[in-house]
Motif scaffolding. Structure first.
Motif, PDB file in Angstrom:
ATOM      1  N   TYR B  33       0.831  -1.201   0.000  1.00 35.07           N
ATOM      2  CA  TYR B  33       0.000   0.000   0.000  1.00 35.07           C
ATOM      3  C   TYR B  33       0.870   1.257   0.000  1.00 35.07           C
ATOM      4  CZ  TYR B  33      -3.035  -3.465   2.361  1.00 35.07           C
ATOM      5  OH  TYR B  33      -3.742  -4.603   2.720  1.00 35.07           O
ATOM      6  N   TRP B  34       0.337   2.319  -0.575  1.00 37.20           N
ATOM      7  CA  TRP B  34       0.864   3.665  -0.357  1.00 37.20           C
ATOM      8  C   TRP B  34      -0.201   4.490   0.349  1.00 37.20           C
ATOM      9  CZ3 TRP B  34       5.694   4.768  -0.339  1.00 37.20           C
ATOM     10  CH2 TRP B  34       6.582   4.215  -1.252  1.00 37.20           C
ATOM     11  N   TYR B  35       0.217   5.149   1.446  1.00 34.68           N
ATOM     12  CA  TYR B  35      -0.631   6.084   2.169  1.00 34.68           C
ATOM     13  C   TYR B  35       0.059   7.442   2.191  1.00 34.68           C
ATOM     14  CZ  TYR B  35      -3.937   2.735   4.231  1.00 34.68           C
ATOM     15  OH  TYR B  35      -4.925   1.804   4.432  1.00 34.68           O
ATOM     16  N   LYS B  36      -0.763   8.500   2.248  1.00 36.18           N
ATOM     17  CA  LYS B  36      -0.256   9.865   2.403  1.00 36.18           C
ATOM     18  C   LYS B  36      -0.707  10.385   3.766  1.00 36.18           C
ATOM     19  CE  LYS B  36      -0.735  14.521   0.411  1.00 36.18           C
ATOM     20  NZ  LYS B  36      -1.388  15.335  -0.653  1.00 36.18           N
ATOM     21  N   GLN B  37       0.244  10.925   4.537  1.00 39.56           N
ATOM     22  CA  GLN B  37      -0.085  11.500   5.835  1.00 39.56           C
ATOM     23  C   GLN B  37       0.291  12.983   5.820  1.00 39.56           C
ATOM     24  OE1 GLN B  37       1.938   9.952   9.377  1.00 39.56           O
ATOM     25  NE2 GLN B  37       0.071  10.245  10.571  1.00 39.56           N
ATOM     26  N   SER B  38      -0.731  13.835   5.792  1.00 42.94           N
ATOM     27  CA  SER B  38      -0.528  15.283   5.810  1.00 42.94           C
ATOM     28  C   SER B  38      -0.861  15.806   7.193  1.00 42.94           C
ATOM     29  CB  SER B  38      -1.441  15.969   4.792  1.00 42.94           C
ATOM     30  OG  SER B  38      -1.290  15.415   3.512  1.00 42.94           O
ATOM     31  N   ALA B  39      -0.314  16.959   7.484  1.00 40.99           N
ATOM     32  CA  ALA B  39      -0.592  17.577   8.783  1.00 40.99           C
ATOM     33  C   ALA B  39      -2.086  17.853   8.904  1.00 40.99           C
ATOM     34  CB  ALA B  39       0.189  18.880   8.903  1.00 40.99           C
ATOM     35  N   LYS B  40      -2.628  17.483  10.047  1.00 43.49           N
ATOM     36  CA  LYS B  40      -4.017  17.785  10.385  1.00 43.49           C
ATOM     37  C   LYS B  40      -5.035  17.104   9.485  1.00 43.49           C
ATOM     38  CE  LYS B  40      -2.726  22.237  12.366  1.00 43.49           C
ATOM     39  NZ  LYS B  40      -2.907  23.704  12.370  1.00 43.49           N
ATOM     40  N   LYS B  41      -4.652  16.033   8.815  1.00 45.22           N
ATOM     41  CA  LYS B  41      -5.585  15.246   8.000  1.00 45.22           C
ATOM     42  C   LYS B  41      -5.390  13.772   8.309  1.00 45.22           C
ATOM     43  CE  LYS B  41      -6.358  16.317   3.678  1.00 45.22           C
ATOM     44  NZ  LYS B  41      -6.132  16.614   2.242  1.00 45.22           N
ATOM     45  N   PRO B  42      -6.451  12.991   8.204  1.00 40.37           N
ATOM     46  CA  PRO B  42      -6.304  11.543   8.420  1.00 40.37           C
ATOM     47  C   PRO B  42      -5.421  10.914   7.346  1.00 40.37           C
ATOM     48  CG  PRO B  42      -8.611  12.180   8.485  1.00 40.37           C
ATOM     49  CD  PRO B  42      -7.851  13.354   7.964  1.00 40.37           C
ATOM     50  N   LEU B  43      -4.872   9.765   7.651  1.00 34.54           N
ATOM     51  CA  LEU B  43      -4.124   9.025   6.646  1.00 34.54           C
ATOM     52  C   LEU B  43      -5.025   8.760   5.443  1.00 34.54           C
ATOM     53  CD1 LEU B  43      -2.332   8.210   9.199  1.00 34.54           C
ATOM     54  CD2 LEU B  43      -1.781   6.183   7.871  1.00 34.54           C
ATOM     55  N   LEU B  45      -5.481   6.673   1.966  1.00 38.51           N
ATOM     56  CA  LEU B  45      -5.032   5.583   1.112  1.00 38.51           C
ATOM     57  C   LEU B  45      -4.869   6.096  -0.309  1.00 38.51           C
ATOM     58  CD1 LEU B  45      -4.517   2.524   0.708  1.00 38.51           C
ATOM     59  CD2 LEU B  45      -6.965   2.323   0.227  1.00 38.51           C
ATOM     60  N   MET B  46      -3.745   5.725  -0.929  1.00 33.64           N
ATOM     61  CA  MET B  46      -3.510   6.130  -2.316  1.00 33.64           C
ATOM     62  C   MET B  46      -3.690   4.928  -3.249  1.00 33.64           C
ATOM     63  SD  MET B  46      -0.121   8.472  -1.747  1.00 33.64           S
ATOM     64  CE  MET B  46      -0.103   9.167  -3.402  1.00 33.64           C
ATOM     65  N   PHE B  47      -2.899   3.894  -3.022  1.00 36.64           N
ATOM     66  CA  PHE B  47      -2.913   2.727  -3.909  1.00 36.64           C
ATOM     67  C   PHE B  47      -2.805   1.452  -3.091  1.00 36.64           C
ATOM     68  CE2 PHE B  47      -2.390   5.228  -7.675  1.00 36.64           C
ATOM     69  CZ  PHE B  47      -1.501   6.247  -7.363  1.00 36.64           C
ATOM     70  N   VAL B  48      -3.413   0.376  -3.647  1.00 38.60           N
ATOM     71  CA  VAL B  48      -3.284  -0.958  -3.079  1.00 38.60           C
ATOM     72  C   VAL B  48      -2.903  -1.920  -4.190  1.00 38.60           C
ATOM     73  CG1 VAL B  48      -4.379  -2.847  -1.824  1.00 38.60           C
ATOM     74  CG2 VAL B  48      -5.086  -0.493  -1.377  1.00 38.60           C
ATOM     75  N   TYR B  49      -1.954  -2.791  -3.879  1.00 36.72           N
ATOM     76  CA  TYR B  49      -1.570  -3.874  -4.793  1.00 36.72           C
ATOM     77  C   TYR B  49      -1.750  -5.194  -4.063  1.00 36.72           C
ATOM     78  CZ  TYR B  49       0.508  -0.902  -8.364  1.00 36.72           C
ATOM     79  OH  TYR B  49       0.703   0.005  -9.378  1.00 36.72           O
ATOM     80  N   ASN B  50      -2.389  -6.150  -4.737  1.00 35.97           N
ATOM     81  CA  ASN B  50      -2.502  -7.518  -4.257  1.00 35.97           C
ATOM     82  C   ASN B  50      -1.850  -8.424  -5.293  1.00 35.97           C
ATOM     83  OD1 ASN B  50      -4.403  -7.923  -1.709  1.00 35.97           O
ATOM     84  ND2 ASN B  50      -5.265  -6.249  -2.929  1.00 35.97           N
ATOM     85  N   PHE B  51      -0.869  -9.199  -4.846  1.00 31.89           N
ATOM     86  CA  PHE B  51      -0.133 -10.093  -5.756  1.00 31.89           C
ATOM     87  C   PHE B  51       0.312  -9.351  -7.020  1.00 31.89           C
ATOM     88  CE2 PHE B  51      -0.743 -13.973  -3.435  1.00 31.89           C
ATOM     89  CZ  PHE B  51      -1.966 -13.844  -2.816  1.00 31.89           C
ATOM     90  N   LYS B  52       0.888  -8.200  -6.857  1.00 35.86           N
ATOM     91  CA  LYS B  52       1.459  -7.339  -7.896  1.00 35.86           C
ATOM     92  C   LYS B  52       0.419  -6.635  -8.760  1.00 35.86           C
ATOM     93  CE  LYS B  52       3.821 -10.432 -10.060  1.00 35.86           C
ATOM     94  NZ  LYS B  52       4.728 -10.964 -11.112  1.00 35.86           N
TER      95      LYS B  52
END
Lengths: 110, 115
Positions: B33-43, B45-52
């Motif tokens: 997974y890629w997540y983005k964590q910005s100040a004062k915002k919840p995490l 989710l950007m992208f999810v990969y399962n088995f490539k």
């Protein structure tokens, strides 16, 4: 769309006191997680809750899940300074997608 | 090494640059997974990969381009970013979709600053 709300967002507590962090979510889910994040560090998994009435305990932290109320709690018993961190709940949506709450910043004062 | 490793830890780039973030997991997981964590915002989710295979793109702008060559490696290619893209980018891994209850294991993140 699943929404997750945590409260409080900031909690300052004295050592030795008890307190509870709440996590409400808007739609049915089959899993809920609690994570801890120290400043400048990664997120560490604390608890995985999968069923209604589930209760997990680790040291001074206890997490519970009420799926009917769509509510999870993280209870802190006799807080110590080392518990100071940001605590996140995360709720499973479809697939392996998680929606995170905004986080609760906990500061334990001696 | 064990766990989830991200490089670089810090990155400063101009809006016209192209850079890549790298993530490697040594946990035998099949989802990344890629997540983005910005100040004062919840995490976020950007992208999810399962088995490539990419299974989730959470309406991420095309200036972010993920790549997953195998189940252990994940990249995020960056180009023509905006200052509002400055954030902590977290990589995570878990057992694959369908393994209910498998928690995400996070890397330490890449602190990105776009100037």
């Amino acid at each position: 769309e699943l929404k997750v709300e945590q409260n409080p967002l900031f909690l300052s507590m004295q050592e030795g006191k008890n307190y509870t962090i709440y996590c409400n979510y808007s739609t049915t889910s089959d899993r809920l997680y609690w994570y801890r994040q120290d400043p400048g560090k990664s997120l560490e998994s604390l608890f995985v809750l999968l069923s209604n009435g589930a209760v997990k305990q680790e040291g001074r932290l206890m997490a519970s899940l009420d799926t009917k109320a769509r509510l999870s709690t993280l209870h802190i018993t006799a807080a110590v300074h080392d518990l100071s961190a940001t605590y996140f709940c995360a709720v499973g949506e479809y697939g392996n997608k998680l929606v995170f709450g905004a986080g609760t910043i906990l500061r334990v004062k001696s | 090494e064990t766990g989830v490793t991200q490089t670089p830890r810090h990155l400063v780039m101009g809006m016209t640059n192209k850079k890549s973030l790298k993530c490697e997991q040594h946990l035998g997981h099949n989802a990344m997974y890629w997540y983005k964590q910005s100040a004062k915002k919840p995490l976020e989710l950007m992208f999810v990969y399962n088995f490539k295979e990419q299974t989730e793109n959470n309406s991420v702008p095309s200036r972010f381009s993920p790549e997953c060559p195998n189940s252990s490696h994940l990249f995020l290619h960056l180009h023509t970013l905006q200052p509002e893209d400055s954030a902590l980018y977290l990589c995570a891994s878990s057992q694959a979709q369908g393994s209910i209850g498998s928690p995400l294991h996070f890397g330490n993140g890449t602190r990105l600053t776009v100037t």
